[in-house]
Design an enzyme around this catalytic site. Structure first.
Site, PDB file in Angstrom:
ATOM      1  N   LYS A 193       0.851  -1.185   0.000  1.00 51.60           N
ATOM      2  CA  LYS A 193       0.000   0.000   0.000  1.00 51.60           C
ATOM      3  C   LYS A 193       0.890   1.238   0.000  1.00 51.60           C
ATOM      4  CE  LYS A 193      -1.951   2.587   3.046  1.00 51.60           C
ATOM      5  NZ  LYS A 193      -1.773   3.856   2.313  1.00 51.60           N
ATOM      6  N   GLY A 246       6.871   4.775   8.572  1.00 52.58           N
ATOM      7  CA  GLY A 246       5.973   5.903   8.794  1.00 52.58           C
ATOM      8  C   GLY A 246       6.077   6.398  10.221  1.00 52.58           C
ATOM      9  N   SER A 247       4.948   6.846  10.762  1.00 51.38           N
ATOM     10  CA  SER A 247       4.968   7.491  12.078  1.00 51.38           C
ATOM     11  C   SER A 247       4.879   6.471  13.209  1.00 51.38           C
ATOM     12  CB  SER A 247       3.799   8.467  12.193  1.00 51.38           C
ATOM     13  OG  SER A 247       2.575   7.767  12.182  1.00 51.38           O
ATOM     14  N   GLU A 249       3.026   6.734  15.819  1.00 46.28           N
ATOM     15  CA  GLU A 249       1.628   6.587  16.229  1.00 46.28           C
ATOM     16  C   GLU A 249       0.963   5.475  15.401  1.00 46.28           C
ATOM     17  OE1 GLU A 249       3.059   9.572  15.416  1.00 46.28           O
ATOM     18  OE2 GLU A 249       3.325  10.085  17.541  1.00 46.28           O
ATOM     19  N   GLU A 268      10.226   0.998  10.472  1.00 44.84           N
ATOM     20  CA  GLU A 268      11.213   2.064  10.319  1.00 44.84           C
ATOM     21  C   GLU A 268      10.455   3.360  10.550  1.00 44.84           C
ATOM     22  OE1 GLU A 268      12.977   4.965   9.378  1.00 44.84           O
ATOM     23  OE2 GLU A 268      13.094   4.377   7.278  1.00 44.84           O
ATOM     24  N   GLU A 399       9.423  15.334  16.348  1.00 43.62           N
ATOM     25  CA  GLU A 399       9.762  15.290  14.931  1.00 43.62           C
ATOM     26  C   GLU A 399       8.906  16.303  14.177  1.00 43.62           C
ATOM     27  OE1 GLU A 399       8.756  11.693  12.523  1.00 43.62           O
ATOM     28  OE2 GLU A 399      10.843  11.820  11.888  1.00 43.62           O
TER      29      GLU A 399
HETATM   30  P1  NAI Z   1       1.539   7.664   8.760  1.00 39.41           P
HETATM   31  O1  NAI Z   1       2.434   6.804   9.563  1.00 39.41           O
HETATM   32  O2  NAI Z   1       0.138   7.827   9.258  1.00 39.41           O
HETATM   33  O3  NAI Z   1       1.460   7.098   7.251  1.00 39.41           O
HETATM   34  C1  NAI Z   1       2.418   6.236   6.674  1.00 39.41           C
HETATM   35  C2  NAI Z   1       1.710   5.104   5.931  1.00 39.41           C
HETATM   36  O4  NAI Z   1       0.919   4.369   6.861  1.00 39.41           O
HETATM   37  C3  NAI Z   1       0.748   5.583   4.848  1.00 39.41           C
HETATM   38  O5  NAI Z   1       0.769   4.676   3.770  1.00 39.41           O
HETATM   39  C4  NAI Z   1      -0.595   5.524   5.549  1.00 39.41           C
HETATM   40  O6  NAI Z   1      -1.696   5.387   4.680  1.00 39.41           O
HETATM   41  C5  NAI Z   1      -0.417   4.278   6.393  1.00 39.41           C
HETATM   42  N1  NAI Z   1      -1.328   4.192   7.545  1.00 39.41           N
HETATM   43  C6  NAI Z   1      -1.875   5.208   8.257  1.00 39.41           C
HETATM   44  N2  NAI Z   1      -2.678   4.721   9.226  1.00 39.41           N
HETATM   45  C7  NAI Z   1      -2.640   3.382   9.134  1.00 39.41           C
HETATM   46  C8  NAI Z   1      -3.261   2.309   9.843  1.00 39.41           C
HETATM   47  N3  NAI Z   1      -4.113   2.535  10.852  1.00 39.41           N
HETATM   48  N4  NAI Z   1      -3.003   1.039   9.487  1.00 39.41           N
HETATM   49  C9  NAI Z   1      -2.147   0.771   8.475  1.00 39.41           C
HETATM   50  N5  NAI Z   1      -1.529   1.741   7.757  1.00 39.41           N
HETATM   51  C10 NAI Z   1      -1.781   3.025   8.070  1.00 39.41           C
HETATM   52  O7  NAI Z   1       2.239   9.072   8.583  1.00 39.41           O
HETATM   53  P2  NAI Z   1       1.595  10.458   8.064  1.00 39.41           P
HETATM   54  O8  NAI Z   1       0.261  10.636   8.728  1.00 39.41           O
HETATM   55  O9  NAI Z   1       1.663  10.501   6.606  1.00 39.41           O
HETATM   56  O10 NAI Z   1       2.633  11.506   8.656  1.00 39.41           O
HETATM   57  C11 NAI Z   1       2.583  11.896  10.033  1.00 39.41           C
HETATM   58  C12 NAI Z   1       3.967  12.075  10.577  1.00 39.41           C
HETATM   59  O11 NAI Z   1       4.644  10.839  10.593  1.00 39.41           O
HETATM   60  C13 NAI Z   1       4.885  12.986   9.771  1.00 39.41           C
HETATM   61  O12 NAI Z   1       4.680  14.335  10.046  1.00 39.41           O
HETATM   62  C14 NAI Z   1       6.236  12.508  10.215  1.00 39.41           C
HETATM   63  O13 NAI Z   1       6.571  13.091  11.454  1.00 39.41           O
HETATM   64  C15 NAI Z   1       6.034  11.017  10.407  1.00 39.41           C
HETATM   65  N6  NAI Z   1       6.475  10.254   9.219  1.00 39.41           N
HETATM   66  C16 NAI Z   1       7.662   9.572   9.266  1.00 39.41           C
HETATM   67  C17 NAI Z   1       8.124   8.924   8.148  1.00 39.41           C
HETATM   68  C18 NAI Z   1       9.411   8.178   8.143  1.00 39.41           C
HETATM   69  O14 NAI Z   1      10.042   8.067   7.102  1.00 39.41           O
HETATM   70  N7  NAI Z   1       9.837   7.607   9.236  1.00 39.41           N
HETATM   71  C19 NAI Z   1       7.396   8.946   6.875  1.00 39.41           C
HETATM   72  C20 NAI Z   1       6.127   9.641   6.943  1.00 39.41           C
HETATM   73  C21 NAI Z   1       5.720  10.268   8.074  1.00 39.41           C
END
Ligand code: NAI
Ligand code: MG
Length: 500
Positions: A193, A246-247, A249, A268, A399
C-alpha cells in the site's frame, strides 16, 4: 543516456510526465476498486488535482492477499532457480533506467520534491537497493551445525511468505525499492500500500515489474488510506509479515492490530537525530552537512539532522554560516532543475510544520531566519533556523518533518552525549571532528542505528539502516535487511543406518 551534468545544466524545465497507471494492480490485472471509489492525488507545488486513483479497501486487499497467497503457495516465484529471480529483478532495474527521466518527473509531480533530487538521488538509490538484492537472491543459505549424538543438522533460510508492505510519501520510489528488494530476492510475494499522498510512482514500478516478467500475483499494489486499506493488510490472516515505514503513532496501531495473528513486524519510524559539531571539525564541511542534513527532501526525512549541537566556542560563527546558507537556498518550482527545495507534501504537513514554528517562537527560541510561507500557492516553507533552543522545547524534542533546524549549544562531551541520547528516538546521528579517538568514542556512545562521522545522509544498499528505541526495529538494507523476510528452518537427520 543523460548524465548527471546534463541534468544539472539543462536550461529548460523538465517535461511533464504521462500519468498512465491509476488502478489497483492485483494478480497481474489493472482493475478498479470493488467499491468503485477513487481518491484525488495532488501536485503540492500548485495544489491542483493531477489524477483520480482507485481507492482500495478491505475487499480489494482481500483479493490482493489471495493473489499473493496463491503466487507464494503454488506459483513459480519461490520455486524458481534463485538466480532467475535475481535476473528478473535486474530486468526491472533495466526498465527503470530506460524511463528514469519520466519516473523522476512523476515522482516530482506527485510528491513535490525537486526533479533533480529524484533523478540524481532517489532513483539511483532505488536502483542500488534493487540491484544489491538481486545479487543476494542466489546467495541466501543456511549452515551445517554440529550437534550432540549421531545426527546431521543443517538450517535452511526460507521465505516468510506474503509480505504486507506499507510505505510513506516522503520517498515513494525509494521506499518501494527498499521493500521490494529483499522481499523479491527471498522469494516472498507482496501486497503493497503506497501512501495516499503519492501513489503514482509505485503503480508505475508495478507496471515495469510486470513488463520485466515478474509473475502475476508476486507484486500487488493497493492504493488507499491507512485506516481502511492499510489496516486490512495488517489484520488479514493471509499476510505473514508487515513491513512498515511511517509514524510511531501508526506503528503502535499496527502493532496492536497485528497481535491477533502474531504477524512478524519490521518498523522504520521517525527520528530527532543529533548532528554534533565539535570546534576542531572541518567547519565548512560540517556546515554543508548540517544544511543537507536538515533540508534534504524539504526536511521530510526520518533521519533528518534536526538537532544541531554546536560546541560553544564556535557556536556564533557557525550559526552565521548556516543562516547565510539557509537564506541562499533556492526554493521554488520543482520542475526547474536549479531548484533545491520544493513544497511540503500536503496541507496537513504544512500546517504541522507551521504549528511547530509558532510554538518555537512562543517557547522563546530565536527564529534566526525563515519561519514563513513562500508564495501563496503550494505548500512552500522557508528554510528555517532556530537558535537559543532549550532541550525541553517541543522543537528540540518532537519530529517536525520539515525544513526547521534547532540549534543547541554544548561545552562538555559527556554532557553532550547524555543530551543527544535524551530522546525516545534513535534512528541516526552524526559527529563532526578531526579527533579520531573522539569520533569513534562518541559514535559508540550514541544510541542510534546509524552514526555518520564527518558526513551526513550517506546511504548504501549494503549498509543496514534502522532504529534504536522508538525509531523502530528490524533493519533495512544490507544482509540484515533480508532477515525480516526469512524464516530459519532446522533440519535434523539421524545418521543411524536403517534397521539398527
Ligand atoms: P503515517 O504513519 O500515518 O502514514 C504512513 C503510511 O501508513 C501511509 O501509507 C498511511 O496510509 C499508512 N497508515 C496510516 N494509518 C494506518 C493504519 N491505521 N493502518 C495501516 N496503515 C496506516 O504518517 P503520516 O500521517 O503521513 O505523517 C505523520 C507524521 O509521521 C509525519 O509528520 C512525520 O513526522 C512522520 N512520518 C515519518 C516517516 C518516516 O520516514 N519515518 C514517513 C512519513 C511520516
Ligand atoms: Mg497518519
Amino acid at each position: 543516456m543523460a548524465t548527471v551534468t546534463d541534468v544539472r545544466n539543462a536550461p529548460k524545465k523538465a517535461a511533464l510526465p504521462q500519468i498512465r497507471q491509476t488502478q489497483l494492480f492485483i494478480g497481474g490485472q489493472w482493475i478498479p476498486a470493488k467499491s468503485g471509489k477513487t481518491f484525488e492525488t495532488c501536485n503540492p507545488a500548485t495544489e491542483e488535482v493531477i489524477a483520480q486513483v482507485a481507492e482500495g479497501d478491505a475487499a480489494d486487499v482481500d483479493a490482493a492477499v489471495r493473489a499473493a497467497r496463491e503466487a507464494f503457495d503454488s506459483g513459480p516465484w519461490p520455486r524458481m532457480n534463485a538466480r532467475e529471480r535475481g535476473r528478473l529483478i535486474h530486468k526491472l532495474c533495466d526498465l527503470i533506467e530506460g524511463e528514469i527521466d519520466e519516473l523522476a518527473a512523476l515522482e516530482s509531480l506527485d510528491n513535490g520534491k525537486p526533479v533533480s533530487d529524484a533523478r540524481l538521488g532517489d532513483i539511483p538509490l532505488a536502483l542500488d537497493a534493487l540491484r544489491y538484492y538481486a545479487g543476494w537472491a542466489d546467495k541466501i543459505h543456511g549452515q551445517t551445525i554440529p550437534v550432540s549424538g549421531n545426527f546431521f543438522t543443517y538450517t535452511r533460510r526460507e521465505a516468510v511468505g506474503v509480505a504486507g508492505q506499507i510505505i510513506p510519501w516522503n520517498f515513494p520510489i525509494l521506499m518501494t525499492a527498499w521493500k521490494w528488494g529483499p522481499a523479491l530476492a527471498t522469494g516472498c510475494t507482496v501486497v503493497m500500500k503506497p501512501a495516499e499522498q503519492t501513489p503514482l510512482t509505485c503503480l508505475r514500478l508495478a507496471r515495469l515489474a510486470q513488463k520485466a516478467g515478474i509473475p502475476d500475483g508476486v507484486i500487488n499494489v493497493v492504493p488507499g488510506f491507512g485506516p481502511t486499506a492499510g489496516a486490512a493488510i495488517v489484520k488479514h490472516p493471509g499476510v505473514d509479515k508487515v513491513a512498515f515505514t511511517g509514524s510511531g503513532e501508526t506503528a503502535q496501531i499496527i502493532m496492536r492490530q497485528a497481535a491477533d495473528s502474531l504477524k512478524r513486524l519490521t518498523f522504520e519510524l521517525g527520528g530527532k537525530s543529533p548532528n554534533i559539531v565539535f570546534a576542531d571539525a572541518d567547519l565548512a564541511a560540517a556546515a554543508a552537512g548540517a544544511h543537507v542534513g536538515i533540508y534534504l527532501n524539504q526536511g521530510q526525512c526520518c533521519c533528518a539532522g534536526s538537532r544541531l549541537f554546536v560546541e560553544d566556542s564556535i557556536h556564533d560563527a557557525f550559526v552565521d554560516t548556516i543562516v547565510a546558507m539557509s537564506r541562499s537556498r533556492k526554493v521554488g518550482d520543482p520542475f526547474d532543475p536549479a531548484t533545491e527545495q520544493g513544497p511540503q507534501v500536503d496541507q496537513a504537513q504544512f500546517d504541522k510544520i507551521m504549528g511547530y514554528i509558532a510554538q518555537g517562537k512562543q517557547e522563546g527560541a530565536t527564529c534566526a531566519t525563515g519561519g514563513k510561507r513562500v508564495g501563496t500557492k503550494g505548500f512552500f516553507i522557508e528554510p528555517t533556523v532556530f537558535t537559543n533552543v532549550k532541550d525541553e522545547m517541543a522543537i528540540a524534542r518532537e519530529e517536525i518533518f520539515g525544513p526547521v533546524l534547532s540549534v543547541l549549544k554544548f561545552s562538555d562531551t559527556d554532557e553532550l552525549v547524555r543530551r543527544a541520547n535524551a530522546t525516545n528516538f534513535g534512528l541516526a546521528a552524526a559527529v563532526w571532528t578531526r579527533d579520531i579517538a573522539r569520533a569513534h568514542d562518541v559514535a559508540r556512545r550514541l544510541r542510534a542505528g546509524t552514526v555518520w562521522v564527518n558526513c551526513y545522509d550517506v546511504f548504501d544498499a549494503a549498509a543496514p539502516f534502522g532504529g534504536y528505541k522508538r525509531s523502530g526495529f528490524g533493519r533495512e538494507l544490507g544482509e540484515r535487511g533480508l532477515d525480516g523476510y526469512l524464516e530459519t528452518k532446522t533440519v535434523t537427520v539421524s545418521l543411524d543406518p536403517p534397521g539398527r
